[in-house]
Design a protein around this motif. Structure first.
Motif, PDB file in Angstrom:
ATOM      1  N   PHE B  89       0.841  -1.201   0.000  1.00  0.00           N
ATOM      2  CA  PHE B  89       0.000   0.000   0.000  1.00  0.00           C
ATOM      3  C   PHE B  89       0.878   1.254   0.000  1.00  0.00           C
ATOM      4  CE2 PHE B  89      -4.715  -0.489   0.685  1.00  0.00           C
ATOM      5  CZ  PHE B  89      -4.780  -1.829   0.366  1.00  0.00           C
ATOM      6  N   LEU B  90       1.969   1.213   0.769  1.00  0.00           N
ATOM      7  CA  LEU B  90       2.891   2.358   0.789  1.00  0.00           C
ATOM      8  C   LEU B  90       3.556   2.522  -0.572  1.00  0.00           C
ATOM      9  CD1 LEU B  90       4.680   2.035   4.256  1.00  0.00           C
ATOM     10  CD2 LEU B  90       3.107   3.838   3.492  1.00  0.00           C
ATOM     11  N   GLU B  91       4.071   1.422  -1.078  1.00  0.00           N
ATOM     12  CA  GLU B  91       4.826   1.493  -2.326  1.00  0.00           C
ATOM     13  C   GLU B  91       3.955   1.952  -3.503  1.00  0.00           C
ATOM     14  OE1 GLU B  91       7.983  -1.114  -2.630  1.00  0.00           O
ATOM     15  OE2 GLU B  91       7.870  -1.359  -4.810  1.00  0.00           O
ATOM     16  N   ALA B  92       2.706   1.508  -3.522  1.00  0.00           N
ATOM     17  CA  ALA B  92       1.810   1.885  -4.621  1.00  0.00           C
ATOM     18  C   ALA B  92       1.177   3.256  -4.405  1.00  0.00           C
ATOM     19  CB  ALA B  92       0.714   0.820  -4.783  1.00  0.00           C
ATOM     20  N   GLY B  93       1.373   3.841  -3.244  1.00  0.00           N
ATOM     21  CA  GLY B  93       0.735   5.136  -2.956  1.00  0.00           C
ATOM     22  C   GLY B  93      -0.771   4.991  -2.827  1.00  0.00           C
ATOM     23  N   ALA B  94      -1.202   3.899  -2.169  1.00  0.00           N
ATOM     24  CA  ALA B  94      -2.628   3.580  -2.104  1.00  0.00           C
ATOM     25  C   ALA B  94      -3.313   4.181  -0.883  1.00  0.00           C
ATOM     26  CB  ALA B  94      -2.802   2.058  -2.109  1.00  0.00           C
ATOM     27  N   VAL B  95      -2.615   5.097  -0.199  1.00  0.00           N
ATOM     28  CA  VAL B  95      -3.160   5.665   1.029  1.00  0.00           C
ATOM     29  C   VAL B  95      -3.251   7.180   0.891  1.00  0.00           C
ATOM     30  CG1 VAL B  95      -2.800   5.964   3.509  1.00  0.00           C
ATOM     31  CG2 VAL B  95      -2.132   3.821   2.401  1.00  0.00           C
ATOM     32  N   GLN B  96      -4.416   7.738   1.210  1.00  0.00           N
ATOM     33  CA  GLN B  96      -4.462   9.201   1.336  1.00  0.00           C
ATOM     34  C   GLN B  96      -4.849   9.551   2.769  1.00  0.00           C
ATOM     35  OE1 GLN B  96      -6.063  11.536  -1.917  1.00  0.00           O
ATOM     36  NE2 GLN B  96      -5.399  10.006  -3.386  1.00  0.00           N
ATOM     37  N   CYS B  97      -6.149   9.751   3.057  1.00  0.00           N
ATOM     38  CA  CYS B  97      -6.456  10.114   4.445  1.00  0.00           C
ATOM     39  C   CYS B  97      -6.249   8.950   5.401  1.00  0.00           C
ATOM     40  CB  CYS B  97      -7.866  10.687   4.571  1.00  0.00           C
ATOM     41  SG  CYS B  97      -9.158   9.456   4.875  1.00  0.00           S
ATOM     42  N   GLY B  98      -6.398   7.728   4.904  1.00  0.00           N
ATOM     43  CA  GLY B  98      -6.076   6.561   5.718  1.00  0.00           C
ATOM     44  C   GLY B  98      -7.236   5.923   6.464  1.00  0.00           C
ATOM     45  N   PHE B  99      -8.394   6.572   6.450  1.00  0.00           N
ATOM     46  CA  PHE B  99      -9.516   6.049   7.245  1.00  0.00           C
ATOM     47  C   PHE B  99      -9.965   4.672   6.764  1.00  0.00           C
ATOM     48  CE2 PHE B  99     -13.870   5.775   8.827  1.00  0.00           C
ATOM     49  CZ  PHE B  99     -13.722   6.223  10.133  1.00  0.00           C
ATOM     50  N   CYS B 100      -9.959   4.481   5.440  1.00  0.00           N
ATOM     51  CA  CYS B 100     -10.434   3.203   4.895  1.00  0.00           C
ATOM     52  C   CYS B 100      -9.344   2.147   4.887  1.00  0.00           C
ATOM     53  CB  CYS B 100     -10.979   3.385   3.476  1.00  0.00           C
ATOM     54  SG  CYS B 100      -9.672   3.611   2.227  1.00  0.00           S
ATOM     55  N   THR B 101      -8.092   2.564   5.086  1.00  0.00           N
ATOM     56  CA  THR B 101      -6.957   1.675   4.831  1.00  0.00           C
ATOM     57  C   THR B 101      -6.969   0.383   5.660  1.00  0.00           C
ATOM     58  OG1 THR B 101      -5.705   3.672   4.280  1.00  0.00           O
ATOM     59  CG2 THR B 101      -4.457   1.629   4.490  1.00  0.00           C
ATOM     60  N   PRO B 102      -7.232   0.453   6.978  1.00  0.00           N
ATOM     61  CA  PRO B 102      -7.250  -0.817   7.720  1.00  0.00           C
ATOM     62  C   PRO B 102      -8.235  -1.825   7.119  1.00  0.00           C
ATOM     63  CG  PRO B 102      -7.240   1.037   9.240  1.00  0.00           C
ATOM     64  CD  PRO B 102      -7.451   1.610   7.870  1.00  0.00           C
ATOM     65  N   GLY B 103      -9.447  -1.357   6.809  1.00  0.00           N
ATOM     66  CA  GLY B 103     -10.458  -2.250   6.226  1.00  0.00           C
ATOM     67  C   GLY B 103     -10.010  -2.776   4.871  1.00  0.00           C
ATOM     68  N   MET B 104      -9.377  -1.906   4.086  1.00  0.00           N
ATOM     69  CA  MET B 104      -8.887  -2.319   2.768  1.00  0.00           C
ATOM     70  C   MET B 104      -7.824  -3.409   2.899  1.00  0.00           C
ATOM     71  SD  MET B 104     -10.206  -0.857   0.087  1.00  0.00           S
ATOM     72  CE  MET B 104     -11.227   0.567  -0.346  1.00  0.00           C
ATOM     73  N   VAL B 105      -6.893  -3.217   3.831  1.00  0.00           N
ATOM     74  CA  VAL B 105      -5.808  -4.192   4.004  1.00  0.00           C
ATOM     75  C   VAL B 105      -6.390  -5.529   4.475  1.00  0.00           C
ATOM     76  CG1 VAL B 105      -3.714  -4.745   5.294  1.00  0.00           C
ATOM     77  CG2 VAL B 105      -4.031  -2.439   4.366  1.00  0.00           C
ATOM     78  N   VAL B 106      -7.350  -5.445   5.397  1.00  0.00           N
ATOM     79  CA  VAL B 106      -7.935  -6.681   5.934  1.00  0.00           C
ATOM     80  C   VAL B 106      -8.713  -7.431   4.845  1.00  0.00           C
ATOM     81  CG1 VAL B 106      -9.656  -7.580   7.550  1.00  0.00           C
ATOM     82  CG2 VAL B 106      -7.962  -5.922   8.342  1.00  0.00           C
ATOM     83  N   ILE B 107      -9.492  -6.697   4.053  1.00  0.00           N
ATOM     84  CA  ILE B 107     -10.283  -7.371   3.009  1.00  0.00           C
ATOM     85  C   ILE B 107      -9.343  -7.954   1.939  1.00  0.00           C
ATOM     86  CG2 ILE B 107     -10.778  -5.443   1.396  1.00  0.00           C
ATOM     87  CD1 ILE B 107     -13.510  -7.721   2.585  1.00  0.00           C
TER      88      ILE B 107
END
Lengths: 282, 157
Positions: B89-107
Motif C-alpha cells: 500500500f505504501l509502495e503503490a501510494g494507495a493511502v491518502q487520508c487513511g480512514f479506509c486503509t485498515p479495512g482495505m488491508v484486511v479485506i
C-alpha cells in the motif's frame, strides 16, 4: 446499531432450545443468524438475542438430485460448496455472486434472506424461480414451497418458528439470473431469474420470476406458458419481452419509476432467457 | 457477561454487555484500526477477520465471537514490522487520508489468503464493499496486485 436494551445473549444448542427461548421472551426475543438485517436497524423491542448459528444448521448437501441448504449456511458457504456449485450448472453461484459484497456474504445466511424477504432482494426471486421448498419447526413441523409462503402470512409464522432448511429440486435445463442496480453491488431496481428446459429444439418447461418490481419476486405463469412448446430464438425472445412489458405488475418507489421498471423487466427476462437457452442447449 | 476469544493470536478473557457492538468492544480494548464509518455495514471501515473470513464488526454484538479467532489490522503488521500488504500500500501510494486503509488491508488479506493470483476484476469485487473517498481505488487495486505478486514470489513472511 444500538443494542442498549439487549440484556441477554443466548447460544441455542438445538432447535428445541431456540424455540423455548423464543417463546419465553414472548415477542421480545430475536433469533440471530448473520445479523446483517437484525443488527443493522434499531432493536427497539429486543431484550434477548438467541444465536442460532451453532445448532448444526450450516450445511449444504446434495439431496434427491437437487441440493438442501441448512438455514444458517452463509452465502459464502453456499458459493464455495461443491454441492451448490454442481447444482443446475452453477446457478446458485451466479445468484450468490449477485448479492451484496464478499464480507456481507460471509455473514448473511440463506435463512435470513428468506425470512427477511426484502422486496428488492435477489434471493427471494431466485428461490421462487427455482421452486425452493422451506422446512421449519414451530409448534409443529412445517413445509411449503417458498412461493406459497410468500403469498401467506410468513412473517407471522416465523415469529414463533425456526427455519431449518431450504431444498432446491433438480432441473433438467438451465437458469440465469439478471439484475440492475445503481451500481454492480447495490440492491436491485429490478431483478429476474429464468429457467428453460429444451429438448429436440423445443422448450419443454419454463420458469420466469421478476422481483424488485418494487414488490417481491413472483413467477409470471402466463409468460412461462407462452414459452413452452416454442422454438428458442430471436423471434420468441422479442415476443416474450413485449409480453413481459405488457403484463408484469410494476410500481413506483423512490428508487425507480413504473415505466422504467416495465421496460427493464422485459429486457432482463430477455437476457436471462437467452443465457438460459444457451445453457440448456449446451 | 464473560467472553473468551482469541484476538490477534492472544487469548482474551473479558466482560462485555450482551448488546455491546463488537466494533465498540474492539476499540475499547485498543484496536483503534477498527474504524466506525457508517455503522450499517455499507462502508467497510470496520472490517475484521473472524476465523479467517472478513466481516463487518459494526453489524455484530460482542458475544458472537465467543470461542472464535478474531484478527484486526494490529494482528497483521506493526509500524516497525509492517505486513507485506501494508508495504505494498505504501509502495503503490494507495493511502491518502487513511480512514479506509485498515479495512482495505484486511479485506485484501482475506482475498489473497484464498487466491494469490487474482485478476484486477477479482480485486475490485473483493474491495467493492469498502469505500474510499480519496484515492479513486486505482492505486489500491495496484497495491493488492503488487502484494499478490510478492506472495507468489515467496516474499511474504
Amino acid at each position: 446499531m444500538d443494542g442498549g436494551r439487549i440484556h441477554r445473549f443466548h447460544v441455542a444448542r438445538d432447535v428445541e432450545e431456540a424455540l423455548s427461548l423464543l417463546s419465553a421472551y414472548g415477542g421480545k426475543g430475536a433469533l440471530l443468524a448473520g445479523g446483517v438485517d437484525l443488527l443493522r436497524g434499531p432493536l427497539a423491542r429486543v431484550e434477548g438475542l438467541i444465536d442460532i448459528t451453532r445448532m448444526g444448521l450450516s450445511s449444504v448437501a446434495e439431496a434427491r438430485g437437487g441440493v438442501t441448504v441448512g438455514a444458517t449456511s452463509t452465502l459464502t458457504q453456499i458459493l464455495e460448496s461443491p454441492a451448490a456449485r454442481r447444482y443446475v450448472r452453477g446457478i446458485l453461484v451466479e445468484v450468490m455472486r449477485a448479492v451484496a459484497v464478499p464480507p456481507l456474504r460471509n455473514m448473511a445466511t440463506l435463512g435470513g434472506a428468506l425470512v427477511s424477504a426484502h422486496p428488492w432482494a435477489d434471493l427471494p426471486t431466485a428461490l421462487v424461480a427455482l421452486g425452493a421448498e422451506a422446512r421449519w419447526r414451530g409448534e409443529k413441523e412445517g413445509k411449503a414451497p417458498v412461493e406459497d409462503l410468500y403469498r401467506g402470512e410468513f412473517r407471522k409464522t416465523f415469529r414463533t418458528a425456526v427455519l431449518i432448511e431450504v431444498s432446491l429440486p433438480p432441473w433438467d435445463g438451465a437458469f440465469a439470473y439478471e439484475k440492475v442496480g445503481r451500481t454492480r453491488y447495490d440492491i436491485a431496481l429490478v431483478n429476474a431469474c429464468c429457467g428453460l428446459g429444451i429438448e429436440d429444439g423445443t422448450i419443454r418447461w419454463a420458469r420466469v420470476a421478476v422481483g424488485a418490481r418494487p414488490d417481491r419476486g413472483e413467477r409470471l405463469p402466463e409468460i412461462e406458458a407462452a414459452l413452452v412448446g416454442r422454438e428458442p430464438g430471436e423471434k420468441l425472445w422479442t415476443e416474450i419481452q413485449e409480453l413481459v412489458e405488457a403484463r408484469v405488475e410494476v410500481g413506483d418507489d423512490r428508487r425507480a419509476g413504473r415505466a422504467w421498471r416495465r421496460k427493464t423487466a422485459g429486457v432482463l427476462v430477455r437476457r436471462a432467457l437467452i443465457r438460459a437457452a444457451r445453457g440448456a442447449a449446451a | 457477561m464473560k467472553l473468551s476469544f482469541e484476538l490477534n493470536g492472544v487469548a482474551q478473557y473479558l466482560e462485555a454487555d450482551p448488546g455491546e457492538r463488537l466494533l465498540s468492544l474492539l476499540r475499547r480494548i485498543g484496536m483503534k484500526s477498527v474504524k466506525e464509518g457508517c455503522d450499517t455495514g455499507d462502508c467497510g471501515a470496520c472490517t475484521i477477520l473472524i476465523d479467517g473470513r472478513a466481516v463487518r464488526s459494526c453489524l455484530m454484538v460482542a458475544p458472537q465471537v465467543q470461542g472464535k479467532r478474531v484478527t484486526t489490522l494490529e494482528g497483521l503488521g506493526t509500524v516497525d514490522d509492517p505486513h507485506p500488504l501494508q508495504r505494498a500500500f505504501l509502495e503503490a501510494g494507495a493511502v491518502q487520508c487513511g480512514f479506509c486503509t485498515p479495512g482495505m488491508v484486511v479485506i485484501a488479506y482475506e482475498l489473497l489468503s484464498r487466491n494469490d493470483d487474482p485478476t484486477p476484476d477479482e480485486v475490485r469485487e473483493a474491495i467493492a464493499g469498502n469505500l474510499c473517498r480519496c484515492t479513486g481505488y486505482v492505486k489500491i487495486v495496484d497495491a493488492v496486485l503488487l502484494a499478490a505478486r510478492w506472495k507468489r514470489e515467496g516474499r511474504w513472511r
